[in-house]
Design a protein around this motif. Structure first.
Motif, PDB file in Angstrom:
ATOM      1  N   VAL A 260       0.871  -1.173   0.000  1.00  0.00           N
ATOM      2  CA  VAL A 260       0.000   0.000   0.000  1.00  0.00           C
ATOM      3  C   VAL A 260       0.909   1.225   0.000  1.00  0.00           C
ATOM      4  CG1 VAL A 260      -1.910   1.197   1.117  1.00  0.00           C
ATOM      5  CG2 VAL A 260      -1.671  -1.291   1.383  1.00  0.00           C
ATOM      6  N   LEU A 261       0.711   2.091  -0.974  1.00  0.00           N
ATOM      7  CA  LEU A 261       1.541   3.281  -1.119  1.00  0.00           C
ATOM      8  C   LEU A 261       0.745   4.520  -0.750  1.00  0.00           C
ATOM      9  CD1 LEU A 261       3.057   2.563  -4.667  1.00  0.00           C
ATOM     10  CD2 LEU A 261       3.950   1.822  -2.444  1.00  0.00           C
ATOM     11  N   PHE A 262       1.280   5.314   0.168  1.00  0.00           N
ATOM     12  CA  PHE A 262       0.755   6.668   0.342  1.00  0.00           C
ATOM     13  C   PHE A 262       1.723   7.601  -0.370  1.00  0.00           C
ATOM     14  CE2 PHE A 262       0.599  10.812   2.446  1.00  0.00           C
ATOM     15  CZ  PHE A 262      -0.715  11.141   2.142  1.00  0.00           C
ATOM     16  N   VAL A 263       1.233   8.259  -1.415  1.00  0.00           N
ATOM     17  CA  VAL A 263       2.075   9.113  -2.250  1.00  0.00           C
ATOM     18  C   VAL A 263       1.676  10.570  -2.000  1.00  0.00           C
ATOM     19  CG1 VAL A 263       2.879   9.591  -4.586  1.00  0.00           C
ATOM     20  CG2 VAL A 263       2.108   7.280  -3.979  1.00  0.00           C
ATOM     21  N   PRO A 264       2.436  11.288  -1.166  1.00  0.00           N
ATOM     22  CA  PRO A 264       2.108  12.691  -0.907  1.00  0.00           C
ATOM     23  C   PRO A 264       2.276  13.548  -2.158  1.00  0.00           C
ATOM     24  CG  PRO A 264       3.631  11.815   0.741  1.00  0.00           C
ATOM     25  CD  PRO A 264       3.591  10.834  -0.394  1.00  0.00           C
ATOM     26  N   GLU A 265       1.587  14.657  -2.169  1.00  0.00           N
ATOM     27  CA  GLU A 265       1.773  15.599  -3.266  1.00  0.00           C
ATOM     28  C   GLU A 265       3.081  16.373  -3.130  1.00  0.00           C
ATOM     29  OE1 GLU A 265      -1.642  18.079  -3.768  1.00  0.00           O
ATOM     30  OE2 GLU A 265      -3.015  16.389  -4.072  1.00  0.00           O
ATOM     31  N   VAL A 266       3.790  16.131  -2.039  1.00  0.00           N
ATOM     32  CA  VAL A 266       5.055  16.811  -1.765  1.00  0.00           C
ATOM     33  C   VAL A 266       6.209  16.017  -2.367  1.00  0.00           C
ATOM     34  CG1 VAL A 266       6.612  17.651   0.035  1.00  0.00           C
ATOM     35  CG2 VAL A 266       4.135  17.702   0.390  1.00  0.00           C
ATOM     36  N   PRO A 267       6.934  16.575  -3.345  1.00  0.00           N
ATOM     37  CA  PRO A 267       8.128  15.881  -3.851  1.00  0.00           C
ATOM     38  C   PRO A 267       9.300  16.085  -2.904  1.00  0.00           C
ATOM     39  CG  PRO A 267       7.838  17.957  -5.023  1.00  0.00           C
ATOM     40  CD  PRO A 267       6.669  17.833  -4.068  1.00  0.00           C
ATOM     41  N   LEU A 268      10.192  15.102  -2.864  1.00  0.00           N
ATOM     42  CA  LEU A 268      11.421  15.214  -2.074  1.00  0.00           C
ATOM     43  C   LEU A 268      12.592  14.819  -2.963  1.00  0.00           C
ATOM     44  CD1 LEU A 268      10.363  13.587   1.336  1.00  0.00           C
ATOM     45  CD2 LEU A 268      10.694  16.019   0.868  1.00  0.00           C
ATOM     46  N   SER A 269      13.596  15.654  -3.010  1.00  0.00           N
ATOM     47  CA  SER A 269      14.757  15.327  -3.833  1.00  0.00           C
ATOM     48  C   SER A 269      15.677  14.379  -3.086  1.00  0.00           C
ATOM     49  CB  SER A 269      15.528  16.594  -4.223  1.00  0.00           C
ATOM     50  OG  SER A 269      16.251  17.099  -3.126  1.00  0.00           O
ATOM     51  N   THR A 270      16.260  13.440  -3.831  1.00  0.00           N
ATOM     52  CA  THR A 270      17.190  12.492  -3.226  1.00  0.00           C
ATOM     53  C   THR A 270      18.378  13.212  -2.607  1.00  0.00           C
ATOM     54  OG1 THR A 270      16.543  10.791  -4.808  1.00  0.00           O
ATOM     55  CG2 THR A 270      18.640  10.486  -3.680  1.00  0.00           C
ATOM     56  N   SER A 271      18.880  14.237  -3.287  1.00  0.00           N
ATOM     57  CA  SER A 271      20.056  14.950  -2.774  1.00  0.00           C
ATOM     58  C   SER A 271      19.747  15.630  -1.442  1.00  0.00           C
ATOM     59  CB  SER A 271      20.540  15.980  -3.802  1.00  0.00           C
ATOM     60  OG  SER A 271      19.516  16.911  -4.104  1.00  0.00           O
ATOM     61  N   ALA A 272      18.560  16.218  -1.315  1.00  0.00           N
ATOM     62  CA  ALA A 272      18.198  16.881  -0.057  1.00  0.00           C
ATOM     63  C   ALA A 272      18.041  15.867   1.063  1.00  0.00           C
ATOM     64  CB  ALA A 272      16.905  17.670  -0.237  1.00  0.00           C
ATOM     65  N   MET A 273      17.467  14.711   0.742  1.00  0.00           N
ATOM     66  CA  MET A 273      17.264  13.694   1.781  1.00  0.00           C
ATOM     67  C   MET A 273      18.582  13.031   2.170  1.00  0.00           C
ATOM     68  SD  MET A 273      14.179  13.789   2.770  1.00  0.00           S
ATOM     69  CE  MET A 273      13.385  12.293   3.364  1.00  0.00           C
ATOM     70  N   ARG A 274      19.519  12.936   1.249  1.00  0.00           N
ATOM     71  CA  ARG A 274      20.840  12.406   1.610  1.00  0.00           C
ATOM     72  C   ARG A 274      21.617  13.422   2.440  1.00  0.00           C
ATOM     73  NH1 ARG A 274      22.967   7.732  -0.442  1.00  0.00           N
ATOM     74  NH2 ARG A 274      21.672   6.648  -1.961  1.00  0.00           N
ATOM     75  N   ALA A 275      21.410  14.700   2.165  1.00  0.00           N
ATOM     76  CA  ALA A 275      22.101  15.742   2.929  1.00  0.00           C
ATOM     77  C   ALA A 275      21.671  15.743   4.392  1.00  0.00           C
ATOM     78  CB  ALA A 275      21.841  17.106   2.297  1.00  0.00           C
ATOM     79  N   ALA A 276      20.509  15.178   4.671  1.00  0.00           N
ATOM     80  CA  ALA A 276      20.029  15.132   6.053  1.00  0.00           C
ATOM     81  C   ALA A 276      20.737  14.071   6.886  1.00  0.00           C
ATOM     82  CB  ALA A 276      18.520  14.878   6.067  1.00  0.00           C
ATOM     83  N   LEU A 277      21.487  13.179   6.252  1.00  0.00           N
ATOM     84  CA  LEU A 277      22.092  12.054   6.958  1.00  0.00           C
ATOM     85  C   LEU A 277      23.417  12.449   7.592  1.00  0.00           C
ATOM     86  CD1 LEU A 277      21.451   9.225   4.348  1.00  0.00           C
ATOM     87  CD2 LEU A 277      20.009   9.963   6.261  1.00  0.00           C
ATOM     88  N   PRO A 278      23.736  11.885   8.747  1.00  0.00           N
ATOM     89  CA  PRO A 278      25.018  12.177   9.394  1.00  0.00           C
ATOM     90  C   PRO A 278      26.160  11.446   8.695  1.00  0.00           C
ATOM     91  CG  PRO A 278      23.843  10.508  10.639  1.00  0.00           C
ATOM     92  CD  PRO A 278      22.910  10.946   9.539  1.00  0.00           C
ATOM     93  N   ARG A 279      27.369  11.941   8.892  1.00  0.00           N
ATOM     94  CA  ARG A 279      28.539  11.296   8.306  1.00  0.00           C
ATOM     95  C   ARG A 279      28.873   9.996   9.031  1.00  0.00           C
ATOM     96  NH1 ARG A 279      31.706  14.281   4.928  1.00  0.00           N
ATOM     97  NH2 ARG A 279      33.553  13.104   5.570  1.00  0.00           N
ATOM     98  N   GLU A 280      28.555   9.912  10.305  1.00  0.00           N
ATOM     99  CA  GLU A 280      28.825   8.718  11.097  1.00  0.00           C
ATOM    100  C   GLU A 280      27.591   8.382  11.914  1.00  0.00           C
ATOM    101  OE1 GLU A 280      32.247   9.525  13.467  1.00  0.00           O
ATOM    102  OE2 GLU A 280      33.639   9.474  11.770  1.00  0.00           O
ATOM    103  N   VAL A 281      27.448   7.093  12.220  1.00  0.00           N
ATOM    104  CA  VAL A 281      26.311   6.649  13.043  1.00  0.00           C
ATOM    105  C   VAL A 281      26.840   5.822  14.208  1.00  0.00           C
ATOM    106  CG1 VAL A 281      24.668   6.651  11.125  1.00  0.00           C
ATOM    107  CG2 VAL A 281      25.980   4.570  11.632  1.00  0.00           C
ATOM    108  N   PRO A 282      26.088   5.731  15.283  1.00  0.00           N
ATOM    109  CA  PRO A 282      26.541   4.920  16.432  1.00  0.00           C
ATOM    110  C   PRO A 282      26.667   3.445  16.056  1.00  0.00           C
ATOM    111  CG  PRO A 282      24.793   6.434  17.092  1.00  0.00           C
ATOM    112  CD  PRO A 282      24.867   6.494  15.596  1.00  0.00           C
ATOM    113  N   HIS A 283      27.654   2.790  16.642  1.00  0.00           N
ATOM    114  CA  HIS A 283      27.888   1.373  16.398  1.00  0.00           C
ATOM    115  C   HIS A 283      26.649   0.543  16.712  1.00  0.00           C
ATOM    116  CE1 HIS A 283      29.368  -2.708  17.440  1.00  0.00           C
ATOM    117  NE2 HIS A 283      30.225  -2.498  16.447  1.00  0.00           N
ATOM    118  N   ARG A 284      25.957   0.857  17.797  1.00  0.00           N
ATOM    119  CA  ARG A 284      24.770   0.080  18.180  1.00  0.00           C
ATOM    120  C   ARG A 284      23.661   0.186  17.124  1.00  0.00           C
ATOM    121  NH1 ARG A 284      24.959   4.582  21.395  1.00  0.00           N
ATOM    122  NH2 ARG A 284      23.162   6.008  21.268  1.00  0.00           N
TER     123      ARG A 284
END
Length: 341
Positions: A203-227
């Motif tokens: 089941v897909l909920f497809v918002p009318e809001v587009p999100l760019s891959t580059s913007a969503m990747r920019a939100a990610l940290p460079r490092e993450v906790p080991h756990r």
């Protein structure tokens, strides 16, 4: 069976008899085997929660690409459905870039006198995490391969797709269909695919809001906790093994993530509410599709699927988030050439 059904569908849109006769009577340029091909490529949802950049699932939303050679240079390109009036009708179009890349790989260069008449009929929404760019990339390469007689193997097609597209997961699902695991080993793509359990639906909920891959990747940290890395690793292993053996109940664990969704929720704050609504309605699992904005949930009965559908719409109304809901099947077939002549 898929190929036969799609080929039957294609004949309804084929050229008039006199045009088809003329097309068949004119031999293709040197190095090319056909003058016209039609390619059908599925949508895809990548990551599937914990499988960031490594997992994807093909979905039965299709983009169809019809290519006919012209004996004069130039490009005639039309788009129907998703992306009409938005996608460029020029050589900057991802499909054309991939088509010409494939022809150069097969022929050494694109003949200077060659032109293309292209019709794109799209069901895959743009910038919603459903692999529209991967579908265009794969379609262009598969069309070029078909036009030149099919000299590229799947590994080469996947490698070229990744070089153009940059996302191995979506590219692998679009090319191969089904459920795919993909990674780069010594710079080369390695992938394993298997058919999706028979009763599973999305089941897909497809918002009318587009999100760019580059913007969503920019939100990610460079490092993450080991756990958090350990948390995801265990869920990917369990989820893949479970689905490969037909256990859809492992989707709950697979779609739990700590590496990207918590950070992307800062950009798309509706995500936790939407996934919680789907799970509360009985979904087997729910997560962001790719980098979004589509949210995907899974079920294996019509009762659960309709409950998820209602829950998505109720949550979207509370969030004042316009969008649409679709129930779709996973697709075990990848890119298919449904006509070549």
């Amino acid at each position: 069976m898929v190929e036969e059904t799609q080929a039957d569908e294609a004949t309804t849109d084929s050229a008039p008899p006199e045009a088809a006769t003329a097309l068949e009577a004119t031999p293709p340029p040197s190095g090319l085997r056909y003058r016209r091909v039609v390619v059908d490529v599925p949508a895809s949802a990548a990551n599937l929660g914990a499988g960031y950049d490594a997992l994807a699932l093909a979905l039965d939303l299709r983009n169809r690409f019809e290519v006919e050679l012209m004996d004069v240079p130039g490009l005639e390109l039309s788009v129907e459905g998703e992306g009409a009036g938005v996608l460029p009708a020029s050589r900057d179009n991802r499909f054309i870039i991939s088509l010409e890349t494939g022809l150069r790989w097969a022929l050494g260069q694109v003949p200077a006198t060659l032109g293309f008449r292209v019709k794109m009929t799209n069901q895959i929404p743009l910038a919603r995490g459903l692999g529209s760019s991967a579908a265009a990339t794969v379609a262009g390469l598969v069309a070029a391969d078909a036009l030149t007689g099919g000299g590229l193997d799947q590994r080469r097609l996947l490698t070229l797709s990744i070089e153009i597209e940059g996302h191995p997961d979506n590219a692998a699902a679009a090319l191969l269909g089904g459920f795919v695991v993909v990674t780069l080993v010594d710079g080369r793509p390695e992938t394993i695919r298997f058919d999706v359990p028979r009763d599973l639906r999305a089941v897909l909920f497809v918002p009318e809001v587009p999100l760019s891959t580059s913007a969503m990747r920019a939100a990610l940290p460079r490092e993450v906790p080991h756990r958090d890395a350990v948390f995801n690793l265990g869920r990917v292993a369990l989820g893949v093994a479970g689905l490969a053996s037909g256990r859809t109940d492992t989707l709950r664990a697979l779609t739990e993530d700590r590496l990207h969704e918590p950070y992307r929720a800062e950009v798309f704050p509706a995500l936790p509410r939407l996934t919680a609504a789907a799970l509360g309605a009985g979904a087997l699992g729910a997560c962001l599709a790719g980098s979004g904005s589509t949210v995907i949930a899974f079920g294996d009965s019509m009762r659960v699927l309709t409950a998820i559908e209602s829950a998505f719409m109720a949550a979207a109304a509370e969030l004042d988030l316009p969008g649409s809901v679709q129930i779709v099947s996973p697709r075990n077939a990848g890119a298919v050439v449904i006509e070549a002549k």
